[in-house]
Write an enzyme that holds these catalytic residues in place. Structure first.
Site, PDB file in Angstrom:
ATOM      1  N   ASP A  45      74.977 -13.224  74.376  1.00 57.57           N
ATOM      2  CA  ASP A  45      75.881 -12.261  73.748  1.00 57.57           C
ATOM      3  C   ASP A  45      77.310 -12.789  73.834  1.00 57.57           C
ATOM      4  O   ASP A  45      77.641 -13.556  74.733  1.00 57.57           O
ATOM      5  CB  ASP A  45      75.755 -10.924  74.479  1.00 57.57           C
ATOM      6  CG  ASP A  45      76.526  -9.807  73.798  1.00 57.57           C
ATOM      7  OD1 ASP A  45      76.817  -9.927  72.598  1.00 57.57           O
ATOM      8  OD2 ASP A  45      76.830  -8.803  74.476  1.00 57.57           O
ATOM      9  N   GLU A  46      78.160 -12.357  72.901  1.00 52.65           N
ATOM     10  CA  GLU A  46      79.579 -12.777  72.873  1.00 52.65           C
ATOM     11  C   GLU A  46      79.690 -14.302  72.942  1.00 52.65           C
ATOM     12  O   GLU A  46      80.498 -14.858  73.699  1.00 52.65           O
ATOM     13  CB  GLU A  46      80.349 -12.139  74.040  1.00 52.65           C
ATOM     14  CG  GLU A  46      80.318 -10.618  74.062  1.00 52.65           C
ATOM     15  CD  GLU A  46      81.159  -9.963  72.973  1.00 52.65           C
ATOM     16  OE1 GLU A  46      81.714 -10.705  72.132  1.00 52.65           O
ATOM     17  OE2 GLU A  46      81.251  -8.736  72.953  1.00 52.65           O
ATOM     18  N   LYS A  85      75.516  -5.311  67.333  1.00 47.83           N
ATOM     19  CA  LYS A  85      74.980  -6.540  67.927  1.00 47.83           C
ATOM     20  C   LYS A  85      74.156  -6.253  69.187  1.00 47.83           C
ATOM     21  O   LYS A  85      73.130  -6.893  69.405  1.00 47.83           O
ATOM     22  CB  LYS A  85      76.099  -7.524  68.243  1.00 47.83           C
ATOM     23  CG  LYS A  85      77.048  -7.099  69.343  1.00 47.83           C
ATOM     24  CD  LYS A  85      78.087  -8.161  69.617  1.00 47.83           C
ATOM     25  CE  LYS A  85      79.051  -7.721  70.696  1.00 47.83           C
ATOM     26  NZ  LYS A  85      78.391  -7.507  72.000  1.00 47.83           N
ATOM     27  N   THR A  86      74.595  -5.294  70.009  1.00 45.60           N
ATOM     28  CA  THR A  86      73.816  -4.958  71.202  1.00 45.60           C
ATOM     29  C   THR A  86      72.464  -4.391  70.798  1.00 45.60           C
ATOM     30  O   THR A  86      71.434  -4.659  71.438  1.00 45.60           O
ATOM     31  CB  THR A  86      74.582  -3.945  72.081  1.00 45.60           C
ATOM     32  OG1 THR A  86      75.858  -4.490  72.414  1.00 45.60           O
ATOM     33  CG2 THR A  86      73.815  -3.647  73.363  1.00 45.60           C
ATOM     34  N   GLN A 140      86.582 -12.786  66.670  1.00 47.12           N
ATOM     35  CA  GLN A 140      86.980 -12.107  67.907  1.00 47.12           C
ATOM     36  C   GLN A 140      87.131 -13.085  69.075  1.00 47.12           C
ATOM     37  O   GLN A 140      86.990 -12.710  70.234  1.00 47.12           O
ATOM     38  CB  GLN A 140      85.963 -11.013  68.261  1.00 47.12           C
ATOM     39  CG  GLN A 140      85.911  -9.886  67.234  1.00 47.12           C
ATOM     40  CD  GLN A 140      85.062  -8.723  67.707  1.00 47.12           C
ATOM     41  OE1 GLN A 140      85.423  -7.991  68.634  1.00 47.12           O
ATOM     42  NE2 GLN A 140      83.927  -8.530  67.061  1.00 47.12           N
ATOM     43  N   ARG A 182      88.783  -1.645  67.156  1.00 48.58           N
ATOM     44  CA  ARG A 182      88.342  -0.718  68.212  1.00 48.58           C
ATOM     45  C   ARG A 182      88.413   0.728  67.720  1.00 48.58           C
ATOM     46  O   ARG A 182      87.795   1.616  68.290  1.00 48.58           O
ATOM     47  CB  ARG A 182      89.227  -0.819  69.472  1.00 48.58           C
ATOM     48  CG  ARG A 182      89.351  -2.169  70.150  1.00 48.58           C
ATOM     49  CD  ARG A 182      88.049  -2.806  70.443  1.00 48.58           C
ATOM     50  NE  ARG A 182      87.689  -3.732  69.383  1.00 48.58           N
ATOM     51  CZ  ARG A 182      86.479  -4.242  69.209  1.00 48.58           C
ATOM     52  NH1 ARG A 182      85.493  -3.889  70.001  1.00 48.58           N
ATOM     53  NH2 ARG A 182      86.232  -5.088  68.231  1.00 48.58           N
TER      54      ARG A 182
END
Length: 723
Positions: free
Chosen positions: A233-234, A50-51, A264, A611
């Site tokens: 973002d997020e 995503k980044t 998430q 993770r």
């Protein structure tokens, strides 16, 4: 040692010298990056790049579409994430990237308020109160109102006020609601205290910006025109006020691009609105939805576990992670008789991994609540394995750093009473409590701030003024010079002028060396700031420090990382241990109140799983020490939801017989003669509905929906069992 494939892919350029995006993005990423106009929702699964999508979209806007860098706004939640984006964008775009606005929500609010807050009566040199400052302010209010800190815990009250502000609620909005009237008055008096200090807290940075936009349409139009392309973002972590700000900023052009993952969403307890992902589609009609499901982080077997766990949640938009990475190993489940044996097993496995060639910094241990780290830490210390606790006592919260920062804050904002009180006699300058008390009397009588009262006492010839004269001259000098001096030079000279190092050696000789090193590190942080920020000022530096979060303090040391599952979000490690996977811990006992909370606990487990890149371990124990007593626990119900292939449990002989698969299916094994046991629901006449978390002898730990946990006598609780 298995190594999972990582982005980036090789860069290719076309005949125009521009990057061939199809060579660095998969088809879904390419689709997301090249949609320019109108609202876009990117559902980005864990590890799906995503980044990368956000940074290449910035590149595409500037290099391919010719958009002005200054017209682009990218908002995220941590300075660490914002800095990573800036670094990537600079590498892609070059020096023009300096003009792209990549920042946190709170930095955005601070930027706008510094420029325009005077329009709503706020001076632009306001201080930003951190959590410790907020608690101090609440304590002052409680003292003034004669209210008990035991009943109105300052930390809890600060959390409530933060949530109110996140919902856009001022004290007057709460009148008539089912809320303790004292809480409303504390909130009102707290805000008044901030106003007198010319200070804002984190919640104000967004709430005041929102109010500014509503009251001053011209200001809103200016920023709408300034930020023509907005990216978030997020997005799943946004609260009400953050969503409304983004909605206002994008209302005129609708060029809003949000990236998030509803799977998430783990911060609803601090105001995040999981429903914002669904609301976006309703509020921005015709929004394009792009799903990023290819994972570049984890092995396929780790993803299989993650997918099967999260599929049990009902309230989700739905996606399935997949990868071209190797299959890898299935996660290991290990049961133990108690948490000490669990910790020893974890450390033995870590030692095995180190022998296999892993570095300590490639290994992380996650847990649900902070206290679980103790036994792990003790074993790591015993085995001399380097480790760090992420999200623990932060550098900027230490006494010596807070002292120096308080000097800087008072120099920047003389109305900051909290900073004034902290440093007035640090280092000692002969100003005792009586002198401070008399100064406060003058301040109250003349309606002045403490700093103004010092000036008044000196100029009026009051004998008290002599005691404060040296302090007044010191601070006045730096107030006059702060705009002329480099920030680095200012702090170096200040620390020398107040002889702070000598003070530390006199105060705590044994710890002075370490504390002095922390002061030097603070000075280093100023040096780094001035090198990175072309417009470095004292005000901008203080703003930066105030907005640093736990996730920003993660070091890159070669050490095993210990952290809560909440802190782990946004990070990745080759090896992950999730310990204490017991019913009552994960999922937490509090989640029994609602299906929504249980789904959030499952999402938290999912975050921990995703993770891991190469190896994943789950562990639990049959007995755990809780509140001084021994309590028996069942394995987490989440372990029952794992795929059949890893439904087996391993166990150590010393830990008892955990090899029987049916141990996963055992019920709650706490047996008491009393009708009260773990999970019993009670109805208290004052605190409302509660759920029993533990029973130890004649004492019962109960979690209440509204007031949190209470320790009560067993016979007392039995009277209130819900029929």
């Amino acid at each position: 040692m298995l190594k999972v494939k990582k982005l980036p892919l090789p860069l290719k350029v076309n005949h125009m010298g521009k990057i061939d995006l199809s060579s660095v993005l998969n088809s879904r990423q390419f689709e997301a990056v090249t949609v320019i106009d109108g609202p876009v929702l990117v559902l980005a699964g864990a590890g799906s790049g995503k980044t990368r999508v956000i940074t290449y979209r910035v590149y595409y806007l500037i290099a391919e579409k010719g958009m002005s860098p200054a017209s682009i706004l990218g908002v995220t939640f941590t300075n660490k994430a914002a800095d990573e984006m800036k670094e990537r964008v600079v590498n892609l775009v070059g020096n023009d990237a300096r003009y792209v606005n990549l920042m946190t929500f709170h930095s955005l609010g601070a930027k706008i308020l510094r420029e325009a807050a005077h329009l709503i009566g706020i001076e632009n040199n306001f201080s930003i109160f951190d959590q410790e400052d907020q608690k101090h302010a609440v304590k002052e209010v409680l003292k003034a109102k004669g209210l008990s800190r035991d009943y109105y815990d300052p930390a809890v009250v600060v959390g409530m006020i933060s949530n109110f502000k996140g919902e856009g609620l001022a004290p007057d909005d709460l009148v008539g609601e089912d809320i303790d009237p004292n809480i409303i008055e504390i909130y009102r008096n707290y805000d008044e205290l901030l106003r007198k200090n010319n200070a804002l807290d984190f919640g104000d940075l967004l709430l005041k910006t929102y109010q500014l936009f509503l009251e001053k349409e011209g200001v809103l139009r200016f920023y709408q025109e300034t930020f023509r392309y907005i990216m978030v973002d997020e997005f799943q972590d946004t609260n009400w006020i953050q969503y409304e700000l983004i909605k206002l900023l994008s209302a005129s052009h609708r060029n809003i691009f949000v990236v998030g993952d509803d799977d998430q969403t783990i911060y609803s307890w601090r105001g995040a609105k999981p429903e914002n992902v669904f609301r976006f589609v309703e509020d921005f009609e015709g929004a394009k939805i792009v799903k990023l499901e290819e994972n570049y982080r984890s092995t396929s077997r780790i993803l299989k576990v993650a997918n099967e766990i999260i599929a049990k949640n009902n309230k989700r938009m739905g996606k399935m992670l997949w990868t071209k990475n190797p299959d890898g190993e299935y996660p290991v489940i290990m049961g133990h008789s108690d948490e000490v044996k669990e910790a020893r097993w974890v450390i033995r496995r870590i030692k095995d991994l180190l022998r296999e060639g892993y570095e300590p910094g490639e290994i992380a241990v996650f847990y649900r609540v902070n206290y679980q780290s103790r036994v792990i830490e003790e074993e790591l210390v015993s085995e001399k394995i380097p480790y760090q606790v992420v999200g623990g006592f932060k550098f900027y919260d230490r006494k010596e750093t807070k002292d120096i920062l308080s000097y800087l804050r008072l120099i920047n904002n003389p109305l900051d009473q909290v900073s004034f009180s902290r440093i007035i006699d640090v280092p000692p300058r002969g100003i005792g409590k009586k002198s401070v008390s008399k100064l406060r009397e003058i301040a109250e009588r003349e309606s002045l701030s403490p700093w103004e009262a010092v000036k008044y006492a000196i100029e009026s010839g009051n004998p008290l003024g002599k005691r404060f004269l040296s302090f007044y001259n010191l601070i006045s000098y730096y107030m006059e010079e702060k705009d002329n001096m480099n920030v680095y030079d200012l702090i170096v000279q200040l620390v020398s002028d107040i002889e702070y190092e000598n003070y530390l050696y006199k105060l705590e000789p044994r710890e002075a060396e370490g504390k002095t090193a922390n002061v030097m590190e603070l000075i280093n942080s100023v040096k780094s700031f001035t090198e990175l920020d072309s417009e470095a000022t004292l005000q901008r530096y203080l703003e930066r420090v105030a907005l640093i979060s736990d996730a920003d303090t993660l070091k890159n040391d070669n050490a095993v990382s210990l952290m809560t599952l909440h802190t782990s979000k946004g990070l990745e490690f080759p090896v992950v241990f999730i310990v204490g996977v017991n019913d009552g811990l994960l999922p937490h006992a509090k989640s029994r109140f609602s299906d929504d909370e249980m789904e959030e606990e499952r999402r938290l487990f999912y975050v921990g799983i995703t993770r891991a890149k190469e190896k994943l371990f789950f562990s639990f124990s049959k007995f755990r020490r809780v509140y001084g007593g021994i309590q028996e626990f069942s394995p987490s119900l989440f372990l029952k939801e794992l795929p059949r292939e890893i439904g087996r449990i391993s166990g150590e002989a010393e830990g008892g017989d955990f090899k029987k698969k049916n141990f996963l299916n055992s019920g709650d094994s706490v047996k008491k003669e009393s009708v009260i046991k773990k999970g019993t629901v009670i109805e208290h006449p004052r605190w409302g509905k509660g759920v029993v978390f533990s029973v130890e002898g004649g004492r019962v730990k109960v979690f209440f929906e509204d007031v949190g946990e209470k320790l009560l006598a067993l016979e007392f609780v039995e009277k209130f069992v819900k029929k």
